[in-house]
Design a protein around this motif. Sequence first.
Motif, PDB file in Angstrom:
ATOM      1  N   GLY A  23      53.922   4.411   7.566  1.00 51.74           N
ATOM      2  CA  GLY A  23      53.643   3.080   8.092  1.00 51.74           C
ATOM      3  C   GLY A  23      53.863   2.927   9.590  1.00 51.74           C
ATOM      4  N   HIS A  24      54.300   3.990  10.255  1.00 51.99           N
ATOM      5  CA  HIS A  24      54.555   3.951  11.690  1.00 51.99           C
ATOM      6  C   HIS A  24      53.468   4.731  12.435  1.00 51.99           C
ATOM      7  N   ILE A  25      52.874   4.092  13.418  1.00 54.34           N
ATOM      8  CA  ILE A  25      51.843   4.754  14.217  1.00 54.34           C
ATOM      9  C   ILE A  25      52.523   5.586  15.294  1.00 54.34           C
ATOM     10  N   ARG A  26      52.115   6.853  15.381  1.00 55.07           N
ATOM     11  CA  ARG A  26      52.696   7.793  16.342  1.00 55.07           C
ATOM     12  C   ARG A  26      51.577   8.444  17.143  1.00 55.07           C
ATOM     13  N   PRO A  27      51.884   8.853  18.376  1.00 53.89           N
ATOM     14  CA  PRO A  27      50.896   9.618  19.142  1.00 53.89           C
ATOM     15  C   PRO A  27      50.654  10.964  18.465  1.00 53.89           C
ATOM     16  N   LEU A  28      49.437  11.435  18.543  1.00 53.92           N
ATOM     17  CA  LEU A  28      49.066  12.713  17.939  1.00 53.92           C
ATOM     18  C   LEU A  28      49.082  13.774  19.026  1.00 53.92           C
ATOM     19  N   ASP A  29      50.068  14.683  18.968  1.00 56.32           N
ATOM     20  CA  ASP A  29      50.171  15.729  19.987  1.00 56.32           C
ATOM     21  C   ASP A  29      49.060  16.760  19.772  1.00 56.32           C
ATOM     22  N   ASP A  30      48.827  17.590  20.771  1.00 58.92           N
ATOM     23  CA  ASP A  30      47.730  18.563  20.733  1.00 58.92           C
ATOM     24  C   ASP A  30      47.865  19.560  19.587  1.00 58.92           C
TER      25      ASP A  30
ATOM     26  N   ASP B   3      61.915  22.276  16.670  1.00 58.32           N
ATOM     27  CA  ASP B   3      61.312  22.840  17.876  1.00 58.32           C
ATOM     28  C   ASP B   3      60.388  21.835  18.555  1.00 58.32           C
ATOM     29  N   ARG B   4      59.634  21.103  17.774  1.00 56.92           N
ATOM     30  CA  ARG B   4      58.705  20.102  18.330  1.00 56.92           C
ATOM     31  C   ARG B   4      59.472  18.988  19.045  1.00 56.92           C
ATOM     32  N   GLN B   5      60.570  18.543  18.467  1.00 51.44           N
ATOM     33  CA  GLN B   5      61.348  17.468  19.089  1.00 51.44           C
ATOM     34  C   GLN B   5      62.019  17.953  20.371  1.00 51.44           C
ATOM     35  N   LEU B   6      62.539  19.171  20.352  1.00 45.60           N
ATOM     36  CA  LEU B   6      63.160  19.707  21.558  1.00 45.60           C
ATOM     37  C   LEU B   6      62.111  19.948  22.643  1.00 45.60           C
ATOM     38  N   GLU B   7      60.961  20.460  22.264  1.00 37.69           N
ATOM     39  CA  GLU B   7      59.873  20.677  23.235  1.00 37.69           C
ATOM     40  C   GLU B   7      59.444  19.356  23.874  1.00 37.69           C
ATOM     41  N   GLU B   8      59.369  18.325  23.080  1.00 39.70           N
ATOM     42  CA  GLU B   8      59.009  17.000  23.608  1.00 39.70           C
ATOM     43  C   GLU B   8      60.065  16.528  24.598  1.00 39.70           C
ATOM     44  N   ALA B   9      61.324  16.768  24.281  1.00 41.32           N
ATOM     45  CA  ALA B   9      62.415  16.382  25.184  1.00 41.32           C
ATOM     46  C   ALA B   9      62.324  17.155  26.496  1.00 41.32           C
ATOM     47  N   LEU B  10      62.014  18.440  26.421  1.00 39.17           N
ATOM     48  CA  LEU B  10      61.887  19.259  27.636  1.00 39.17           C
ATOM     49  C   LEU B  10      60.699  18.818  28.480  1.00 39.17           C
TER      50      LEU B  10
ATOM     51  N   HIS C  77      62.160   7.811  24.667  1.00 42.13           N
ATOM     52  CA  HIS C  77      60.846   8.372  24.371  1.00 42.13           C
ATOM     53  C   HIS C  77      60.876   9.127  23.042  1.00 42.13           C
ATOM     54  N   LEU C  78      61.910   9.939  22.846  1.00 38.76           N
ATOM     55  CA  LEU C  78      62.031  10.715  21.606  1.00 38.76           C
ATOM     56  C   LEU C  78      62.152   9.802  20.388  1.00 38.76           C
ATOM     57  N   ALA C  79      62.961   8.770  20.500  1.00 40.84           N
ATOM     58  CA  ALA C  79      63.144   7.842  19.385  1.00 40.84           C
ATOM     59  C   ALA C  79      61.827   7.156  19.029  1.00 40.84           C
ATOM     60  N   LEU C  80      61.053   6.793  20.053  1.00 46.62           N
ATOM     61  CA  LEU C  80      59.776   6.120  19.800  1.00 46.62           C
ATOM     62  C   LEU C  80      58.731   7.069  19.225  1.00 46.62           C
ATOM     63  N   VAL C  81      58.634   8.267  19.773  1.00 45.12           N
ATOM     64  CA  VAL C  81      57.604   9.212  19.334  1.00 45.12           C
ATOM     65  C   VAL C  81      57.870   9.719  17.923  1.00 45.12           C
ATOM     66  N   PHE C  82      59.133  10.030  17.620  1.00 43.48           N
ATOM     67  CA  PHE C  82      59.449  10.648  16.340  1.00 43.48           C
ATOM     68  C   PHE C  82      60.072   9.693  15.333  1.00 43.48           C
TER      69      PHE C  82
ATOM     70  N   LYS D 235      71.105   8.212  18.022  1.00 43.34           N
ATOM     71  CA  LYS D 235      72.100   9.277  18.228  1.00 43.34           C
ATOM     72  C   LYS D 235      71.448  10.656  18.172  1.00 43.34           C
ATOM     73  N   THR D 236      70.504  10.827  17.267  1.00 44.78           N
ATOM     74  CA  THR D 236      69.777  12.093  17.183  1.00 44.78           C
ATOM     75  C   THR D 236      68.956  12.305  18.443  1.00 44.78           C
ATOM     76  N   ALA D 237      68.282  11.261  18.914  1.00 47.94           N
ATOM     77  CA  ALA D 237      67.484  11.357  20.135  1.00 47.94           C
ATOM     78  C   ALA D 237      68.355  11.721  21.333  1.00 47.94           C
ATOM     79  N   ILE D 238      69.544  11.179  21.393  1.00 49.61           N
ATOM     80  CA  ILE D 238      70.461  11.490  22.498  1.00 49.61           C
ATOM     81  C   ILE D 238      70.888  12.960  22.427  1.00 49.61           C
ATOM     82  N   ARG D 239      71.145  13.473  21.220  1.00 43.97           N
ATOM     83  CA  ARG D 239      71.510  14.891  21.078  1.00 43.97           C
ATOM     84  C   ARG D 239      70.388  15.804  21.557  1.00 43.97           C
ATOM     85  N   TYR D 240      69.147  15.491  21.191  1.00 44.18           N
ATOM     86  CA  TYR D 240      68.018  16.295  21.656  1.00 44.18           C
ATOM     87  C   TYR D 240      67.880  16.205  23.174  1.00 44.18           C
ATOM     88  N   ALA D 241      68.032  15.019  23.718  1.00 42.73           N
ATOM     89  CA  ALA D 241      67.933  14.842  25.169  1.00 42.73           C
ATOM     90  C   ALA D 241      69.040  15.620  25.881  1.00 42.73           C
TER      91      ALA D 241
END
Length: 152
Positions: free
Chosen positions: A17-24, A84-91, A99-104, A109-115
């Motif tokens: 039910g959540h719209i997300r950007p579609l990565d390449d 790997d996808r979440q960490l790559e997005e953070a990098l 940004h991570l919280a919104l995209v994924f 707290k999880t988004a902060i750990r990845y960042a």
Amino acid sequence: MQLDDVDLGNGRITIGGHIRPLDDLTRQAVLDWLDHRRNRWPNTANPHLLITQKTAVELGPAGKLWTTRANRNLTATLERLRVDRQLEEALTHGADPLHLALVFGIDEKTAIRYADSARQLLQADLEVDPACSPRTHGSTPENDIPGPSGSR
């Protein structure tokens, strides 16, 4: 997930039910699957994105057992790909937890750990070679990737 949940033209995917950007990478995987699906079952009326030989003649989704079997014994597990996808997005996006919280759709707290992990990797790159640019591609050691519990 149904076919209508993928909007290739606008680069979006709806998950839970959540719209997300579609990565390449995901876009290409979806295109490859749709091509396979169209060639394998050209006359199916099944509205689900993932179908099997059995569900191609029905209207239901592929079962959980099928998806589990399809991913068994793979080096790149779904969990590893997700991490790997979440960490790559953070990098790639400057270690921005918002940004991570919104995209994924992950917890703050999880988004902060990845960042934080991305910042450490970016800082390590700068310490090794101050002229290097932030990572945009490539693998990272497993011990640099935060797990679901935040452990490394």
